[in-house]
Design a protein around this motif. Structure first.
Motif, PDB file in Angstrom:
ATOM      1  N   GLU A   1       0.830  -1.208   0.000  1.00 28.02           N
ATOM      2  CA  GLU A   1       0.000   0.000   0.000  1.00 28.02           C
ATOM      3  C   GLU A   1       0.860   1.253   0.000  1.00 28.02           C
ATOM      4  OE1 GLU A   1      -2.770  -0.021   3.264  1.00 28.02           O
ATOM      5  OE2 GLU A   1      -3.801  -1.717   2.367  1.00 28.02           O
ATOM      6  N   LEU A   2       2.175   1.068   0.110  1.00 29.13           N
ATOM      7  CA  LEU A   2       3.046   2.229   0.233  1.00 29.13           C
ATOM      8  C   LEU A   2       3.314   2.835  -1.135  1.00 29.13           C
ATOM      9  CD1 LEU A   2       5.643   0.969   2.853  1.00 29.13           C
ATOM     10  CD2 LEU A   2       3.274   1.640   3.172  1.00 29.13           C
ATOM     11  N   GLU A   3       2.723   3.964  -1.355  1.00 23.02           N
ATOM     12  CA  GLU A   3       2.912   4.668  -2.621  1.00 23.02           C
ATOM     13  C   GLU A   3       4.379   5.104  -2.719  1.00 23.02           C
ATOM     14  OE1 GLU A   3       1.851   9.108  -3.990  1.00 23.02           O
ATOM     15  OE2 GLU A   3       0.550   8.194  -2.490  1.00 23.02           O
ATOM     16  N   PRO A   4       5.038   4.882  -3.876  1.00 19.56           N
ATOM     17  CA  PRO A   4       6.459   5.267  -3.963  1.00 19.56           C
ATOM     18  C   PRO A   4       6.660   6.761  -3.684  1.00 19.56           C
ATOM     19  CG  PRO A   4       5.774   4.036  -5.909  1.00 19.56           C
ATOM     20  CD  PRO A   4       4.526   4.344  -5.136  1.00 19.56           C
ATOM     21  N   VAL A   5       7.806   7.082  -3.120  1.00 14.73           N
ATOM     22  CA  VAL A   5       8.135   8.479  -2.819  1.00 14.73           C
ATOM     23  C   VAL A   5       8.983   9.008  -3.979  1.00 14.73           C
ATOM     24  CG1 VAL A   5       9.285  10.011  -1.162  1.00 14.73           C
ATOM     25  CG2 VAL A   5       8.114   7.951  -0.349  1.00 14.73           C
ATOM     26  N   SER A   6       8.557  10.109  -4.582  1.00 13.43           N
ATOM     27  CA  SER A   6       9.299  10.630  -5.736  1.00 13.43           C
ATOM     28  C   SER A   6      10.688  11.113  -5.293  1.00 13.43           C
ATOM     29  CB  SER A   6       8.542  11.782  -6.383  1.00 13.43           C
ATOM     30  OG  SER A   6       8.610  12.916  -5.538  1.00 13.43           O
ATOM     31  N   GLU A   7      11.589  11.178  -6.248  1.00 17.93           N
ATOM     32  CA  GLU A   7      12.959  11.617  -5.917  1.00 17.93           C
ATOM     33  C   GLU A   7      12.974  13.043  -5.361  1.00 17.93           C
ATOM     34  OE1 GLU A   7      16.189  10.713  -8.715  1.00 17.93           O
ATOM     35  OE2 GLU A   7      14.807   9.186  -9.499  1.00 17.93           O
ATOM     36  N   GLN A   8      12.100  13.904  -5.925  1.00 17.07           N
ATOM     37  CA  GLN A   8      12.053  15.302  -5.451  1.00 17.07           C
ATOM     38  C   GLN A   8      11.560  15.361  -4.006  1.00 17.07           C
ATOM     39  OE1 GLN A   8      10.944  14.036  -8.377  1.00 17.07           O
ATOM     40  NE2 GLN A   8      10.059  15.685  -9.608  1.00 17.07           N
ATOM     41  N   ASP A   9      10.500  14.613  -3.708  1.00 17.29           N
ATOM     42  CA  ASP A   9       9.970  14.618  -2.342  1.00 17.29           C
ATOM     43  C   ASP A   9      11.007  14.058  -1.376  1.00 17.29           C
ATOM     44  OD1 ASP A   9       7.618  15.650  -3.223  1.00 17.29           O
ATOM     45  OD2 ASP A   9       6.376  13.902  -2.743  1.00 17.29           O
ATOM     46  N   TRP A  10      11.685  13.002  -1.836  1.00 16.41           N
ATOM     47  CA  TRP A  10      12.635  12.352  -0.929  1.00 16.41           C
ATOM     48  C   TRP A  10      13.823  13.260  -0.621  1.00 16.41           C
ATOM     49  CZ3 TRP A  10      12.542   9.820   3.018  1.00 16.41           C
ATOM     50  CH2 TRP A  10      13.667   9.199   3.555  1.00 16.41           C
ATOM     51  N   ALA A  11      14.221  14.067  -1.603  1.00 12.32           N
ATOM     52  CA  ALA A  11      15.345  14.988  -1.364  1.00 12.32           C
ATOM     53  C   ALA A  11      14.999  15.948  -0.223  1.00 12.32           C
ATOM     54  CB  ALA A  11      15.659  15.759  -2.643  1.00 12.32           C
ATOM     55  N   VAL A  12      13.739  16.399  -0.189  1.00 14.15           N
ATOM     56  CA  VAL A  12      13.306  17.332   0.859  1.00 14.15           C
ATOM     57  C   VAL A  12      13.251  16.611   2.216  1.00 14.15           C
ATOM     58  CG1 VAL A  12      11.417  18.828   1.639  1.00 14.15           C
ATOM     59  CG2 VAL A  12      11.990  18.707  -0.800  1.00 14.15           C
ATOM     60  N   CYS A  13      12.674  15.400   2.200  1.00 15.97           N
ATOM     61  CA  CYS A  13      12.560  14.628   3.451  1.00 15.97           C
ATOM     62  C   CYS A  13      13.943  14.340   4.027  1.00 15.97           C
ATOM     63  CB  CYS A  13      11.864  13.287   3.198  1.00 15.97           C
ATOM     64  SG  CYS A  13      10.132  13.442   2.793  1.00 15.97           S
ATOM     65  N   LEU A  14      14.842  13.945   3.159  1.00 17.15           N
ATOM     66  CA  LEU A  14      16.181  13.559   3.594  1.00 17.15           C
ATOM     67  C   LEU A  14      16.896  14.728   4.263  1.00 17.15           C
ATOM     68  CD1 LEU A  14      17.728  10.963   3.456  1.00 17.15           C
ATOM     69  CD2 LEU A  14      18.674  11.654   1.265  1.00 17.15           C
ATOM     70  N   ARG A  15      16.736  15.871   3.655  1.00 13.66           N
ATOM     71  CA  ARG A  15      17.374  17.054   4.207  1.00 13.66           C
ATOM     72  C   ARG A  15      16.802  17.392   5.594  1.00 13.66           C
ATOM     73  NH1 ARG A  15      20.189  22.089   1.792  1.00 13.66           N
ATOM     74  NH2 ARG A  15      19.892  23.296   3.627  1.00 13.66           N
ATOM     75  N   TYR A  16      15.499  17.238   5.693  1.00  8.80           N
ATOM     76  CA  TYR A  16      14.837  17.515   6.970  1.00  8.80           C
ATOM     77  C   TYR A  16      15.297  16.535   8.043  1.00  8.80           C
ATOM     78  CZ  TYR A  16      11.160  18.288  10.398  1.00  8.80           C
ATOM     79  OH  TYR A  16      10.488  18.561  11.570  1.00  8.80           O
ATOM     80  N   ILE A  17      15.254  15.258   7.700  1.00  5.88           N
ATOM     81  CA  ILE A  17      15.497  14.196   8.663  1.00  5.88           C
ATOM     82  C   ILE A  17      16.968  14.130   9.097  1.00  5.88           C
ATOM     83  CG2 ILE A  17      16.059  12.038   7.368  1.00  5.88           C
ATOM     84  CD1 ILE A  17      13.003  12.616   9.518  1.00  5.88           C
ATOM     85  N   GLN A  18      17.849  14.738   8.296  1.00  2.56           N
ATOM     86  CA  GLN A  18      19.257  14.705   8.662  1.00  2.56           C
ATOM     87  C   GLN A  18      19.556  15.496   9.935  1.00  2.56           C
ATOM     88  OE1 GLN A  18      20.933  15.384   4.834  1.00  2.56           O
ATOM     89  NE2 GLN A  18      21.121  13.170   4.486  1.00  2.56           N
ATOM     90  N   SER A  19      18.641  16.381  10.317  1.00 12.50           N
ATOM     91  CA  SER A  19      18.883  17.102  11.577  1.00 12.50           C
ATOM     92  C   SER A  19      17.677  17.040  12.510  1.00 12.50           C
ATOM     93  CB  SER A  19      19.239  18.560  11.282  1.00 12.50           C
ATOM     94  OG  SER A  19      18.164  19.153  10.602  1.00 12.50           O
ATOM     95  N   SER A  20      16.674  16.251  12.174  1.00 16.96           N
ATOM     96  CA  SER A  20      15.447  16.268  12.984  1.00 16.96           C
ATOM     97  C   SER A  20      14.939  14.871  13.300  1.00 16.96           C
ATOM     98  CB  SER A  20      14.327  17.006  12.235  1.00 16.96           C
ATOM     99  OG  SER A  20      14.766  18.262  11.820  1.00 16.96           O
TER     100      SER A  20
END
Ligand code: AKG
Ligand code: MN
Length: 348
Positions: A310-329
């Motif tokens: 059921e997990l809809e794939p995460v686009s590369e653009q969305d993931w770039a934003v998430c990754l940046r966020y999660i790297q310090s949060s």
């Protein structure tokens, strides 16, 4: 005597003192008493727990990104009946979906967030879209103002927790997200709760200097139901105390993907998060491998052989934003059942 023991013996309020001890920056505290369930060692108070894997269907677990329940590594703590720690039961490549939900989907209306308290509906309409530019451009000069996503502190789901009155109410309710409901029910099933109804959610967003004070979650009306907690991103020190505010707590790490269940006699224990810590690279990096929509053909084939998810794939653009966020949060999601079967809110 360890440094920590010396601190505890110096006063009455052991919880407050340990909270301050782990929050301290200079000099940094000694973390050697913090339990690390990711090391899979049953030493001290840590005991292996037998869950109920046959209650969780493999395909249902797979659909929400979990390993089969027989592979979950679950632990308990001596002296804390009803407390369950499941060391990252998520399959590789599935955490990005849940992180994207926490950052892009769940902050959207009709859910409620801290920014709604002092901004117009129109301004909090699309937190993600208004933040992506600054979060996906590492080369931008130092920004004056933080993006909305960086100012996000909490989101509530389902029955919306009222932070002032500490109450839930029948009037303030919106639909609970069905994907998070399914994920929570699979975890609850594995822990022996076949009729858990996720009715309220609180998402907490932590920066590297954030903490969460000593509290008990007692606003829910039925305390016989478990409280589930999911962690993503950077690690944290979690303190689990007793039924009295001053009872000395046990310190443990929570890493990305870890799930905690507070039930039975541990449902109403005092707890707190004094410290956010950088995630050990070995525990975070492999978990953050996104399987984007545009996966190379050979990998796509592997995915086709797997059961439907059921997990809809995460686009590369969305993931770039998430990754940046999660790297310090760090993001924490707690899921609660507010009302027991047939129960309703008292008339006020
Ligand atoms: O962030 C955490 O791990 C704890 C969150 C919590 O205790 C809460 O939301 O009530
Ligand atoms: Mn809590």
């Amino acid at each position: 005597m360890s440094k920590m023991a010396a601190v505890v013996e110096s006063g009455e309020d052991a919880f407050k003192q340990l909270f301050k001890f782990y929050k301290r920056r200079k000099p940094p505290p000694d973390f050697s008493d913090v339990i690390d369930f990711s090391e899979h060692r049953c030493t001290g108070k840590v005991v292996p727990l037998k869950l109920n894997p046959s209650a969780v269907c493999d395909a249902a677990a797979y659909r929400v990104g979990l390993h089969p329940a027989r592979d979950w590594r679950a632990y308990g703590l001596q002296g804390y009946p009803g407390f369950v720690f499941i060391s990252n039961p998520f399959r590789k490549g599935s955490q990005p979906f849940w992180i994207r939900q926490c950052l892009k989907t769940y902050p959207q209306k009709p859910n409620v967030c801290n920014l709604d308290m002092h901004m117009s509906l129109c301004d909090t309409q699309d937190i993600w879209q208004r933040s992506v530019h600054s979060l996906s451009s590492p080369s931008l000069p130092r920004r004056q103002e933080k993006s909305l996503l960086e100012r996000l502190r909490w989101v509530t789901l389902g029955y919306h927790y009222n932070w002032d009155t500490k109450l839930y109410s029948a009037e303030h309710h919106t639909p609970f997200p069905s994907d998070l409901e399914t994920l929570s029910q699979q975890i609850a099933l594995g822990c022996g709760f076949s009729d858990f109804e996720p009715q309220a959610g609180i998402l907490n967003y932590y920066r590297s200097d954030s903490s969460l004070g000593i509290h008990v979650d007692e606003s829910e009306l039925d305390h016989s139901r478990p409280l589930l907690s999911f962690c993503f991103g950077q690690s944290a020190v979690f303190l689990l105390g007793g039924t009295q505010r001053q009872d000395p707590p046990t310190a443990m790490y929570m890493h990305s993907g870890d799930v905690m269940v507070m039930s039975g006699q541990s449902r109403l224990l005092y707890h707190a998060v004094p410290r956010i810590l950088p995630a050990p690279p070995a525990l975070l990096s492999p978990e953050l491998q996104n399987l984007p929509a545009s996966t190379p053909p050979e990998q796509q084939q592997q995915q086709q052989q797997a059961p439907p998810s059921e997990l809809e794939p995460v686009s590369e653009q969305d993931w770039a934003v998430c990754l940046r966020y999660i790297q310090s949060s760090r993001i924490n999601v707690t899921v609660r059942q507010v009302l027991g079967a047939g129960q309703s809110f008292p008339q006020r």
